[in-house]
Scaffold this motif. Structure first.
Motif, mmCIF file in Angstrom:
data_model
loop_
_atom_site.group_PDB
_atom_site.id
_atom_site.type_symbol
_atom_site.label_atom_id
_atom_site.label_comp_id
_atom_site.label_asym_id
_atom_site.label_seq_id
_atom_site.Cartn_x
_atom_site.Cartn_y
_atom_site.Cartn_z
ATOM 1 N N GLY A 96 -2.522 11.424 -3.394
ATOM 2 C CA GLY A 96 -2.440 10.500 -2.270
ATOM 3 C C GLY A 96 -3.720 9.720 -2.068
ATOM 4 N N PHE A 97 -4.851 10.390 -2.160
ATOM 5 C CA PHE A 97 -6.138 9.724 -1.973
ATOM 6 C C PHE A 97 -6.369 8.674 -3.044
ATOM 7 C CE2 PHE A 97 -10.658 9.342 -2.953
ATOM 8 C CZ PHE A 97 -11.182 8.999 -1.713
ATOM 9 N N THR A 98 -6.069 9.025 -4.296
ATOM 10 C CA THR A 98 -6.304 8.094 -5.403
ATOM 11 C C THR A 98 -5.409 6.876 -5.298
ATOM 12 O OG1 THR A 98 -6.946 9.945 -6.832
ATOM 13 C CG2 THR A 98 -6.375 7.875 -7.907
ATOM 14 N N PHE A 99 -4.121 7.092 -5.029
ATOM 15 C CA PHE A 99 -3.204 5.970 -4.847
ATOM 16 C C PHE A 99 -3.697 5.056 -3.730
ATOM 17 C CE2 PHE A 99 0.905 7.474 -6.953
ATOM 18 C CZ PHE A 99 1.006 6.333 -7.737
ATOM 19 N N ASN A 100 -4.060 5.646 -2.596
ATOM 20 C CA ASN A 100 -4.495 4.853 -1.453
ATOM 21 C C ASN A 100 -5.749 4.054 -1.779
ATOM 22 O OD1 ASN A 100 -4.333 4.208 1.523
ATOM 23 N ND2 ASN A 100 -6.357 5.159 1.440
ATOM 24 N N ARG A 101 -6.676 4.680 -2.487
ATOM 25 C CA ARG A 101 -7.908 3.968 -2.841
ATOM 26 C C ARG A 101 -7.606 2.767 -3.739
ATOM 27 N NH1 ARG A 101 -13.286 6.490 -5.823
ATOM 28 N NH2 ARG A 101 -14.621 4.680 -5.447
ATOM 29 N N PHE A 102 -6.735 2.974 -4.731
ATOM 30 C CA PHE A 102 -6.386 1.867 -5.615
ATOM 31 C C PHE A 102 -5.691 0.738 -4.853
ATOM 32 C CE2 PHE A 102 -3.350 -0.331 -8.359
ATOM 33 C CZ PHE A 102 -4.201 -0.804 -9.345
ATOM 34 N N VAL A 103 -4.708 1.097 -4.048
ATOM 35 C CA VAL A 103 -3.982 0.081 -3.287
ATOM 36 C C VAL A 103 -4.936 -0.689 -2.381
ATOM 37 C CG1 VAL A 103 -2.276 -0.265 -1.445
ATOM 38 C CG2 VAL A 103 -1.734 1.226 -3.395
ATOM 39 N N MET A 105 -8.067 -1.260 -2.888
ATOM 40 C CA MET A 105 -8.868 -2.139 -3.737
ATOM 41 C C MET A 105 -8.127 -3.444 -4.018
ATOM 42 S SD MET A 105 -10.341 0.769 -6.389
ATOM 43 C CE MET A 105 -9.983 -0.317 -7.744
ATOM 44 N N ILE A 106 -6.850 -3.334 -4.360
ATOM 45 C CA ILE A 106 -6.069 -4.535 -4.679
ATOM 46 C C ILE A 106 -5.828 -5.363 -3.416
ATOM 47 C CG2 ILE A 106 -3.955 -5.412 -5.729
ATOM 48 C CD1 ILE A 106 -5.998 -3.914 -7.580
ATOM 49 N N LEU A 107 -5.592 -4.692 -2.295
ATOM 50 C CA LEU A 107 -5.430 -5.436 -1.035
ATOM 51 C C LEU A 107 -6.711 -6.184 -0.683
ATOM 52 C CD1 LEU A 107 -3.441 -2.893 1.171
ATOM 53 C CD2 LEU A 107 -2.576 -4.942 0.010
ATOM 54 N N LEU A 108 -7.863 -5.582 -0.940
ATOM 55 C CA LEU A 108 -9.140 -6.250 -0.695
ATOM 56 C C LEU A 108 -9.229 -7.537 -1.502
ATOM 57 C CD1 LEU A 108 -12.101 -6.372 0.331
ATOM 58 C CD2 LEU A 108 -12.711 -4.986 -1.681
ATOM 59 N N VAL A 109 -8.870 -7.462 -2.780
ATOM 60 C CA VAL A 109 -8.908 -8.649 -3.643
ATOM 61 C C VAL A 109 -8.005 -9.747 -3.086
ATOM 62 C CG1 VAL A 109 -8.252 -9.553 -5.907
ATOM 63 C CG2 VAL A 109 -9.521 -7.408 -5.742
ATOM 64 N N LEU A 110 -6.774 -9.384 -2.772
ATOM 65 C CA LEU A 110 -5.812 -10.391 -2.311
ATOM 66 C C LEU A 110 -6.223 -10.990 -0.972
ATOM 67 C CD1 LEU A 110 -2.455 -8.671 -3.340
ATOM 68 C CD2 LEU A 110 -3.688 -10.483 -4.536
ATOM 69 N N ARG A 111 -6.741 -10.158 -0.073
ATOM 70 C CA ARG A 111 -7.139 -10.676 1.237
ATOM 71 C C ARG A 111 -8.368 -11.566 1.135
ATOM 72 N NH1 ARG A 111 -5.753 -4.897 4.193
ATOM 73 N NH2 ARG A 111 -3.494 -5.235 4.291
ATOM 74 N N LYS A 112 -9.255 -11.272 0.182
ATOM 75 C CA LYS A 112 -10.399 -12.163 -0.041
ATOM 76 C C LYS A 112 -9.948 -13.522 -0.580
ATOM 77 C CE LYS A 112 -14.417 -10.942 -1.495
ATOM 78 N NZ LYS A 112 -15.559 -10.411 -2.279
ATOM 79 N N LEU A 113 -8.765 -13.550 -1.185
ATOM 80 C CA LEU A 113 -8.176 -14.815 -1.634
ATOM 81 C C LEU A 113 -7.403 -15.510 -0.515
ATOM 82 C CD1 LEU A 113 -6.813 -13.750 -5.150
ATOM 83 C CD2 LEU A 113 -8.675 -15.363 -4.700
ATOM 84 N N GLY A 114 -7.371 -14.884 0.650
ATOM 85 C CA GLY A 114 -6.632 -15.464 1.775
ATOM 86 C C GLY A 114 -5.154 -15.140 1.760
ATOM 87 N N ILE A 115 -4.770 -14.134 0.985
ATOM 88 C CA ILE A 115 -3.363 -13.746 0.876
ATOM 89 C C ILE A 115 -3.118 -12.514 1.749
ATOM 90 C CG2 ILE A 115 -1.548 -12.967 -0.689
ATOM 91 C CD1 ILE A 115 -3.102 -14.409 -2.949
ATOM 92 N N GLU A 116 -2.195 -12.617 2.678
ATOM 93 C CA GLU A 116 -1.874 -11.489 3.549
ATOM 94 C C GLU A 116 -0.916 -10.549 2.814
ATOM 95 O OE1 GLU A 116 -3.038 -10.426 6.439
ATOM 96 O OE2 GLU A 116 -4.531 -12.025 6.262
ATOM 97 N N ALA A 117 -1.454 -9.482 2.268
ATOM 98 C CA ALA A 117 -0.667 -8.517 1.508
ATOM 99 C C ALA A 117 -0.701 -7.165 2.210
ATOM 100 C CB ALA A 117 -1.209 -8.396 0.088
ATOM 101 N N THR A 118 0.306 -6.337 1.942
ATOM 102 C CA THR A 118 0.387 -5.012 2.541
ATOM 103 C C THR A 118 0.813 -4.000 1.484
ATOM 104 O OG1 THR A 118 2.671 -5.411 3.223
ATOM 105 C CG2 THR A 118 0.948 -5.873 4.848
ATOM 106 N N GLY A 119 0.487 -2.728 1.736
ATOM 107 C CA GLY A 119 0.943 -1.652 0.869
ATOM 108 C C GLY A 119 2.138 -0.951 1.489
ATOM 109 N N THR A 120 2.945 -0.299 0.648
ATOM 110 C CA THR A 120 4.115 0.429 1.126
ATOM 111 C C THR A 120 3.933 1.926 0.897
ATOM 112 O OG1 THR A 120 5.380 0.505 -0.942
ATOM 113 C CG2 THR A 120 5.491 -1.548 0.360
ATOM 114 N N SER A 121 4.851 2.697 1.434
ATOM 115 C CA SER A 121 4.807 4.146 1.240
ATOM 116 C C SER A 121 5.077 4.531 -0.210
ATOM 117 C CB SER A 121 5.832 4.827 2.154
ATOM 118 O OG SER A 121 7.138 4.352 1.885
#
Length: 242
Positions: A96-103, A105-121
């Motif tokens: 769970g921790f590893t998945f969350n950390r990866f997700v 990281m990718i959300l950080l990239v997308l949000r820095k591009l101005g893209i409103e992204a979210t993770g799911t369960s």
């Protein structure tokens, strides 16, 4: 986090990159590693899946689409040179921790591009109600591997036909329905795919580690572990020329 590089930028068979993940996890001392890759048209099916149930083998042969069996769980995915494949290798075995950390990281990239992204369960990444990135995970002793397919663009015809459609896809009328469930990153950013790769690397990584020719030779030997199994249990190497 260290970015793992190769001496050349040649496009290799997908089995090489899966073997590269395994080699990095087993042999590199870096606690956190990341790399990106692209492949010619390929279907990758999960650890617990039966290839005949998931993959249209005849279509793949007809269109020169490779078939590879990965060691992580999850569903069957199609990849090509317009996708961006992401690999993250880290210490520890907390799923769970590893998945969350990866997700994150990718959300950080997308949000820095101005893209409103979210993770799911289910550890997918969504833009609005459409999927742009899926993830899968497996463990080695003391190490965790997460890999992901980011849909920058793709061949929709191959995506639909190379993967055997289930009842949901059949009822939802093919490509139109698939397109309604996913989104392509190119529709949300002005960056080219190459510019996106540079942006991701600069955002997430603070150094690099280049693999040596000896290490690449070792990785090539591991690729034989990524064939695909038929119902009879026979390993098929036809799509594994490297």
């Amino acid at each position: 986090m260290k970015y793992i590089t190769l001496p050349s930028d040649e496009v290799r068979h997908l089995s090489f990159y899966l073997a590269m993940e395994e080699y990095v996890a087993r042999h590199l001392d870096e606690p956190d590693c990341f790399f990106m890759w692209q492949v010619k048209p390929t279907v990758i099916y999960g650890r617990n899946q039966v290839v005949e149930n998931e993959v249209n083998i005849d279509y793949c042969r007809e269109h020169d689409i490779q078939i590879v069996h990965r060691k992580s769980g999850g569903g069957c995915v199609y990849a090509d040179m317009d996708n961006l494949m992401l690999s993250y290798i880290t210490d520890g075995d907390n799923v769970g921790f590893t998945f969350n950390r990866f997700v994150q990281m990718i959300l950080l990239v997308l949000r820095k591009l101005g893209i409103e992204a979210t993770g799911t369960s289910h550890n997918d990444i969504m833009i609005g109600d459409r999927k742009v990135c899926g993830t899968a995970f497996y463990q080695l002793p003391g190490r965790s591997i997460v890999h992901s397919t980011m849909l920058y663009d793709t061949n929709m015809q191959h995506m639909l036909n190379a993967i055997t459609p289930g009842p949901e896809k059949l009822e939802a009328k093919g490509i139109q329905s698939v397109r309604q469930r996913i989104t392509l990153l190119k529709d949300h950013t002005s960056l080219s795919l190459e510019q996106l790769k540079t942006f991701i690397r600069e955002t997430l990584c603070d150094g690099e580690r280049m693999l040596t020719s000896e290490e690449i030779e070792h990785i090539n030997k591991i690729t034989k572990n990524y064939g695909y199994q038929t119902r009879t249990g026979k390993e098929n190497q036809a799509h594994l020329s490297v």
